[in-house]
Design a protein around this motif. Structure first.
Motif, PDB file in Angstrom:
ATOM      1  N   ALA A 159       0.837  -1.209   0.000  1.00  0.00           N
ATOM      2  CA  ALA A 159       0.000   0.000   0.000  1.00  0.00           C
ATOM      3  C   ALA A 159       0.868   1.254   0.000  1.00  0.00           C
ATOM      4  O   ALA A 159       0.581   2.243  -0.693  1.00  0.00           O
ATOM      5  CB  ALA A 159      -0.927  -0.028   1.208  1.00  0.00           C
ATOM      6  N   ARG A 160       1.938   1.221   0.775  1.00  0.00           N
ATOM      7  CA  ARG A 160       2.827   2.391   0.862  1.00  0.00           C
ATOM      8  C   ARG A 160       3.499   2.662  -0.485  1.00  0.00           C
ATOM      9  O   ARG A 160       3.586   3.819  -0.924  1.00  0.00           O
ATOM     10  CB  ARG A 160       3.873   2.134   1.946  1.00  0.00           C
ATOM     11  CG  ARG A 160       4.884   3.250   2.141  1.00  0.00           C
ATOM     12  CD  ARG A 160       5.747   2.985   3.370  1.00  0.00           C
ATOM     13  NE  ARG A 160       6.813   3.963   3.474  1.00  0.00           N
ATOM     14  CZ  ARG A 160       8.013   3.831   2.927  1.00  0.00           C
ATOM     15  NH1 ARG A 160       8.304   2.725   2.249  1.00  0.00           N
ATOM     16  NH2 ARG A 160       8.928   4.774   3.067  1.00  0.00           N
ATOM     17  N   LEU A 215       3.140   6.050  -2.888  1.00  0.00           N
ATOM     18  CA  LEU A 215       4.287   6.849  -3.306  1.00  0.00           C
ATOM     19  C   LEU A 215       4.323   7.009  -4.822  1.00  0.00           C
ATOM     20  O   LEU A 215       4.703   8.064  -5.337  1.00  0.00           O
ATOM     21  CB  LEU A 215       5.583   6.193  -2.813  1.00  0.00           C
ATOM     22  CG  LEU A 215       5.842   6.255  -1.304  1.00  0.00           C
ATOM     23  CD1 LEU A 215       7.071   5.431  -0.946  1.00  0.00           C
ATOM     24  CD2 LEU A 215       6.013   7.698  -0.838  1.00  0.00           C
ATOM     25  N   LEU A 216       3.913   5.987  -5.538  1.00  0.00           N
ATOM     26  CA  LEU A 216       3.953   6.037  -6.994  1.00  0.00           C
ATOM     27  C   LEU A 216       2.820   6.878  -7.567  1.00  0.00           C
ATOM     28  O   LEU A 216       3.026   7.671  -8.496  1.00  0.00           O
ATOM     29  CB  LEU A 216       3.885   4.609  -7.558  1.00  0.00           C
ATOM     30  CG  LEU A 216       3.817   4.475  -9.088  1.00  0.00           C
ATOM     31  CD1 LEU A 216       5.063   5.069  -9.734  1.00  0.00           C
ATOM     32  CD2 LEU A 216       3.664   3.009  -9.481  1.00  0.00           C
ATOM     33  N   ARG A 271      -5.519   8.148  -0.227  1.00  0.00           N
ATOM     34  CA  ARG A 271      -5.698   6.907   0.533  1.00  0.00           C
ATOM     35  C   ARG A 271      -5.455   5.722  -0.400  1.00  0.00           C
ATOM     36  O   ARG A 271      -6.032   5.656  -1.483  1.00  0.00           O
ATOM     37  CB  ARG A 271      -7.106   6.799   1.114  1.00  0.00           C
ATOM     38  CG  ARG A 271      -7.352   5.499   1.869  1.00  0.00           C
ATOM     39  CD  ARG A 271      -8.817   5.244   2.210  1.00  0.00           C
ATOM     40  NE  ARG A 271      -9.319   6.222   3.158  1.00  0.00           N
ATOM     41  CZ  ARG A 271     -10.246   7.130   2.858  1.00  0.00           C
ATOM     42  NH1 ARG A 271     -10.748   7.167   1.636  1.00  0.00           N
ATOM     43  NH2 ARG A 271     -10.655   7.985   3.756  1.00  0.00           N
ATOM     44  N   VAL A 272      -4.604   4.782   0.037  1.00  0.00           N
ATOM     45  CA  VAL A 272      -4.394   3.523  -0.683  1.00  0.00           C
ATOM     46  C   VAL A 272      -4.691   2.378   0.276  1.00  0.00           C
ATOM     47  O   VAL A 272      -4.066   2.278   1.333  1.00  0.00           O
ATOM     48  CB  VAL A 272      -2.959   3.390  -1.238  1.00  0.00           C
ATOM     49  CG1 VAL A 272      -2.767   2.021  -1.878  1.00  0.00           C
ATOM     50  CG2 VAL A 272      -2.675   4.488  -2.248  1.00  0.00           C
ATOM     51  N   MET A 273      -5.666   1.562  -0.087  1.00  0.00           N
ATOM     52  CA  MET A 273      -6.082   0.442   0.767  1.00  0.00           C
ATOM     53  C   MET A 273      -5.786  -0.882   0.066  1.00  0.00           C
ATOM     54  O   MET A 273      -5.873  -0.972  -1.160  1.00  0.00           O
ATOM     55  CB  MET A 273      -7.599   0.514   1.047  1.00  0.00           C
ATOM     56  CG  MET A 273      -8.066   1.776   1.724  1.00  0.00           C
ATOM     57  SD  MET A 273      -9.877   1.888   1.743  1.00  0.00           S
ATOM     58  CE  MET A 273     -10.218   2.276   0.028  1.00  0.00           C
ATOM     59  N   VAL A 274      -5.435  -1.881   0.842  1.00  0.00           N
ATOM     60  CA  VAL A 274      -5.415  -3.257   0.346  1.00  0.00           C
ATOM     61  C   VAL A 274      -6.720  -3.881   0.804  1.00  0.00           C
ATOM     62  O   VAL A 274      -6.981  -4.029   2.000  1.00  0.00           O
ATOM     63  CB  VAL A 274      -4.213  -4.062   0.868  1.00  0.00           C
ATOM     64  CG1 VAL A 274      -4.278  -5.500   0.356  1.00  0.00           C
ATOM     65  CG2 VAL A 274      -2.918  -3.412   0.435  1.00  0.00           C
ATOM     66  N   ALA A 291      -4.914  -3.499   4.927  1.00  0.00           N
ATOM     67  CA  ALA A 291      -3.716  -2.666   5.014  1.00  0.00           C
ATOM     68  C   ALA A 291      -4.059  -1.318   4.400  1.00  0.00           C
ATOM     69  O   ALA A 291      -4.991  -1.196   3.595  1.00  0.00           O
ATOM     70  CB  ALA A 291      -2.531  -3.309   4.287  1.00  0.00           C
ATOM     71  N   GLU A 292      -3.253  -0.285   4.770  1.00  0.00           N
ATOM     72  CA  GLU A 292      -3.629   1.062   4.340  1.00  0.00           C
ATOM     73  C   GLU A 292      -2.424   1.988   4.421  1.00  0.00           C
ATOM     74  O   GLU A 292      -1.534   1.820   5.256  1.00  0.00           O
ATOM     75  CB  GLU A 292      -4.751   1.559   5.265  1.00  0.00           C
ATOM     76  CG  GLU A 292      -5.431   2.822   4.837  1.00  0.00           C
ATOM     77  CD  GLU A 292      -6.563   3.184   5.812  1.00  0.00           C
ATOM     78  OE1 GLU A 292      -7.700   3.370   5.356  1.00  0.00           O
ATOM     79  OE2 GLU A 292      -6.297   3.251   7.027  1.00  0.00           O
ATOM     80  N   ALA A 293      -2.374   2.972   3.502  1.00  0.00           N
ATOM     81  CA  ALA A 293      -1.401   4.061   3.550  1.00  0.00           C
ATOM     82  C   ALA A 293      -2.169   5.355   3.288  1.00  0.00           C
ATOM     83  O   ALA A 293      -2.931   5.437   2.314  1.00  0.00           O
ATOM     84  CB  ALA A 293      -0.306   3.855   2.506  1.00  0.00           C
ATOM     85  N   LEU A 294      -1.978   6.378   4.153  1.00  0.00           N
ATOM     86  CA  LEU A 294      -2.827   7.563   4.131  1.00  0.00           C
ATOM     87  C   LEU A 294      -2.028   8.850   4.070  1.00  0.00           C
ATOM     88  O   LEU A 294      -0.900   8.941   4.577  1.00  0.00           O
ATOM     89  CB  LEU A 294      -3.700   7.622   5.398  1.00  0.00           C
ATOM     90  CG  LEU A 294      -4.665   6.480   5.672  1.00  0.00           C
ATOM     91  CD1 LEU A 294      -5.246   6.647   7.074  1.00  0.00           C
ATOM     92  CD2 LEU A 294      -5.768   6.471   4.643  1.00  0.00           C
TER      93      LEU A 294
END
Length: 855
Positions: free
Chosen positions: A154-155, A159-160, A165-168, A181-184
């Motif tokens: 997710a991270r 970044l790309l 918000r990017v969730m798995v 999983a998550e990146a915020l």
């Protein structure tokens, strides 16, 4: 306000599943689309005016070379030639399509009989996609746990792509999903741990995620652009399109969440949709063509890494389960009563498959341990399980769905995994899991409202995504796929245990029937292998001999060799068989009176079953060649010496002495091929042959994995000569032949007449044999011991009481086949021929006149 239904189609969560999202008839306005036929004439177009200065309707029917520059058209044609597979998409970066205009990034794919060309303005930010993705995957591979892989994935995607918000998002077995999983971006609400109902991503959308692994929505407020001509009867399939317009229901769904842009990347494991990278942005966002290509490639590589890690964990888990199965087999072999002990079964099995209780149902007897239903409830549950497939395990995390009364005991046993360990009657080992009271965190109330509009009733997307909890009762933790595979392994082990119990109680006809059914698959497999081998022997033998008689003799000797090898193996319950016995058995047929033609010297070792048949064919061909052309055809002899090296490998030296001069064969027959190739090809060993004038020599090396020591003593023996004497016993005599197979009976009759019998009377069973004994004068008898549903013991008793000599024939082999009082009776092992019949009669003659057998 909602209105009640009035004769209209029912509205439920499957309505969304029926929305034709792959043929929306529009595209997002992030570029333009042109569809051409095989002749490169423009069939359809959308949103071309902002980019080409020509309205879509004005392009229809024109050749593409009127619009695009020649070099651009050549590039497109080349990429179309590179498309492989139904779902392939090719990409081109910064292509000059028309004069006096910016360059374009292009995607091209097939849709039915059309070629779809999608173009958007190039940003000139081409990146080295493979290098970028390689560095991203390297970081993923450095993580240790599945949880960390998902979090790092997710991270990396955030970044790309730069999304807020990017969730798995992982799919469950029912189609619902959970954010694992998550990146915020700082300040963005977290959805980690929230669940989403299956209707949020309908069935047809999940199917598209398998075909088109990347999906971008740049701005939910964009006005879609129609594909001209809009009156076309057959809509254009945009399943693989980069610009495919968004379903109005999904647009509303995203707006309810406050999301302006979204992106998804499929995570595919073992060909199935495992989950998604689901990305949200709260303002319009369109990553460049190159960034999106990199993200798509990353998703594919991430799926491979995740699949490999999941498989490694499963393999480690299943290896642990195999050890449990081995312990179960070893323990049950020592004490068969443990199979019906639920507590013992639980102590062993629950180490591999966690559960709260175990129930065992064997031969209508019940044993329970831990948290389970009571005996009456378990018996009714077993009756329900009997409705399923006899050979398949069954699981449910809510027993009340198959047996409503199970709701009463769901606190103790809410879910089960049933392992059938027999076919009829049904026996089971059942693992129970108790109720798991849990609060499921949903992303808003999953109920949807019914609204009525110009297109009729439909379910609207949920308007609130605040966390909403639901208490789940009467449900257990589901058994995982890995646990199901382990259960299947245990099922096979338990079936084998049951088989051994059945063999131990063979006098019980019901158990004998069960044994037959459990063995039928393996029997069919072995029969097919035997038939294939016989077919190969027939084919190869027919190529090397022209005379019918020679063909029959050669083929018969090779089949007999296989039969003897098989009999030696089955005599030891398909365990290792002694090398000395193998050589002695193959060599006996060629010995002359009062001679020791074959001398053996070597340690007492045994050969494993999977190598024994191969070595038997090789020894048979060596003996046969020696008897036809070598030392055994004259007055010579054969020395067979063997030894075991430090690496455990067995070396066999074959040396012929005192025979005629040997010349290398002029052509390569089947026997030579067997001698030279069988051991290297099938066992990975070595074979060397030397055609010396003084006599043939050969050296053969068998790898150590096929060799075991028998009793550790040295052998210095010569094979004794074969005895004759059976001719007087049969010549001119009347013989009773009891055999239930007509073909075998005819073959045996020919052998008996060839040995000198004056008359042969055939009988298929004991009743017919009794009539022959009453009506005829019988001097000698040959009895097939196993006659279908009976054996020939009654006829043997009559012959013994009447003083009539007889021999047995059997297809099973081994002395334990015969009753103890008949142990002295010579026995021929099927398949047999004239030579084997003669040897048995010679043995019988020696029993009647011991002095005839002395030298």
């Amino acid at each position: 306000m909602n209105r009640p239904e009035t004769g209209m189609d029912a509205v439920d969560l499957t309505n969304c599943d029926r929305e034709p999202i792959h043929i929306p008839g529009n595209i997002q306005p992030i570029g333009f689309l042109i569809a051409v036929g095989a002749d490169w004439m423009i069939q359809r177009a959308a949103n071309t005016e902002p980019y080409l200065g020509i309205e879509p309707i004005g392009l229809l029917g024109r050749p593409l070379h009127d619009i695009f520059l020649p070099h651009a058209l050549n590039s497109l044609r080349a990429r179309v030639g590179s498309l492989r597979g139904d779902d392939a998409v090719e990409r081109l970066f910064s292509v000059k399509l028309i004069s006096d205009a910016k360059s374009f990034d292009v995607a091209i794919h097939f849709s039915g009989r059309s070629i779809i060309i999608e173009c958007e303005t190039a940003r000139g930010d081409e990146i080295e996609v493979s290098s970028l993705v390689r560095s991203m995957i390297t970081r993923i591979q450095s993580t240790e746990t599945i949880e960390n892989i998902l979090r790092e994935g997710a991270r990396q995607v955030r970044l790309l792509t730069g999304f807020d918000r990017v969730m798995v998002y992982r799919f469950g077995h029912t189609g619902s999903g959970e954010v694992v999983a998550e990146a915020l971006e700082p300040g963005i609400d977290s959805f980690l741990g929230l669940n989403f109902p299956a209707s949020d991503i309908p069935k047809q959308a999940r199917q598209l995620y398998l075909r088109n692994v990347f999906r971008i929505i740049a701005d939910v407020n964009d006005e879609p652009k129609a594909i001209e001509p809009v009156t076309q009867t057959e809509p254009l399939d945009l399943s693989l399109s980069l610009f495919r317009a968004v379903s109005p229901i999904h647009v509303e769904y995203l707006k309810n969440m406050g999301v302006r842009a979204s992106l998804s990347i499929s995570i595919i494991i073992d060909g199935k949709l495992w989950g998604l990278f689901a990305c949200h942005h709260y303002s319009p966002r369109l990553p460049s063509f190159a960034e999106r290509s990199a993200a798509e490639l990353f998703g594919q590589m991430f799926s491979l890494v995740l699949e490999s890690r999941l498989r490694s964990e499963i393999n480690a888990y299943e290896e642990k389960a195999r050890r449990v199965a081995d312990r179960l087999m070893a323990a049950a072999a020592r004490d068969t009563d443990r199979l019906t002990d639920a507590q013992w079964m639980g102590d062993l099995v629950l180490d591999a498959i966690p559960a709260d209780g175990v129930g065992v149902f064997v031969e209508d007897k019940i044993s329970l341990s831990g948290l389970t239903p009571n005996e009456d409830q378990f018996r009714r549950l077993a009756n329900v399980l009997n409705r399923g497939e006899a050979s398949q395990i069954f699981t449910t995390n809510r027993i009340s769905e198959i047996l409503p009364e199970a709701e009463e005991y769901s606190s103790r046993a809410a879910g089960l995994l049933a392992v059938p360990i027999s076919r009829r009657p049904r026996d089971y080992v059942v693992l129970f899991r108790g109720e798991r009271l849990r609060s499921v965190r949903w992303a808003g109330n999953q109920e949807k409202e019914i609204e009525y509009g110009p297109n009729g009733a439909r379910l609207t997307p949920r308007k609130s995504f605040e966390e909403w909890s639901e208490l789940v009762r009467g449900e257990a933790v589901p058994f995982s796929e890995a646990e199901m595979r382990v259960a299947d392994t245990l099922r096979s082990t338990l079936l084998e245990v049951v088989l051994r119990l059945t063999e131990a109680a063979s006098e019980d006809r019901r158990r004998a029937s069960e044994q037959q059914k459990l063995l039928i698959s393996e029997l069919n497999h072995r029969v097919r292998n035997i038939l294939a081998l016989i077919r190969a022997l027939v084919g190869q033998t027919s190529r090397e001999v022209d005379d019918v008689g020679a063909f029959i003799n050669t083929l018969d000797s090779r089949i007999q060799s296989l039969a003897r090898a098989h009999d030696q193996l089955t005599a030891d319950q398909w365990g290792p068989a002694r090398l000395e016995d193998l050589i002695a058995t193959e060599a006996k047929a060629y010995f002359q009176e009062e001679r020791q033609s074959v001398r053996m010297n070597g340690p007492d070792i045994a050969i494993m079953p999977d190598a024994f048949t191969v070595l038997a064919l090789v020894i048979h061909e060596l003996v046969t060649n020696a008897a036809k052309y070598g030392a055994l055809s004259d007055s010579g002899s054969v020395d067979v010496n063997w030894d075991v090296g430090e690496d455990g490998a067995l070396t066999i030296d074959w040396r012929e002495i005192g025979g005629p001069a040997v010349m290398p064969p002029k052509r390569r027959g089947f026997g030579t091929t067997v001698i030279d190739n069988s051991i290297p090809h099938e066992l990975g060993g070595e074979a060397q042959t030397f055609y010396k004038t003084a006599g043939f020599e050969g050296r053969f090396v068998i790898p150590g994995r096929y060799v075991v020591r028998s009793r550790g003593k040295e052998i210095h023996k010569a094979v004794p000569a074969n005895k004759a004497g059976g001719e007087a016993l049969i010549t001119g005599k009347h013989v009773l032949l009891v055999e239930d197979s007509a073909l075998i009976a005819l073959d045996a009759e020919d052998s008996l007449r060839e040995l000198g019998a004056a008359e042969v009377y055939l009988a298929a069973n004991n009743g017919n044999a009794a009539k022959v004994l009453e009506e005829r004068q019988i001097d000698l008898a040959v009895l097939d011991f196993n006659l279908g549903r009976e054996n020939s013991s009654p006829t043997a008793e009559k012959l013994m009481n009447a003083g009539i000599p007889f021999i047995f024939a059997s297809g099973y082999g081994g002395e334990d086949v015969m009753p103890e009082r008949f142990q002295h009776v010579p026995m021929i092992v099927k398949p047999y021929g004239t030579e084997q019949m003669g040897q048995a009669l010679a043995e019988l003659a020696v029993q009647k006149n011991p002095e005839a057998g002395s030298d």
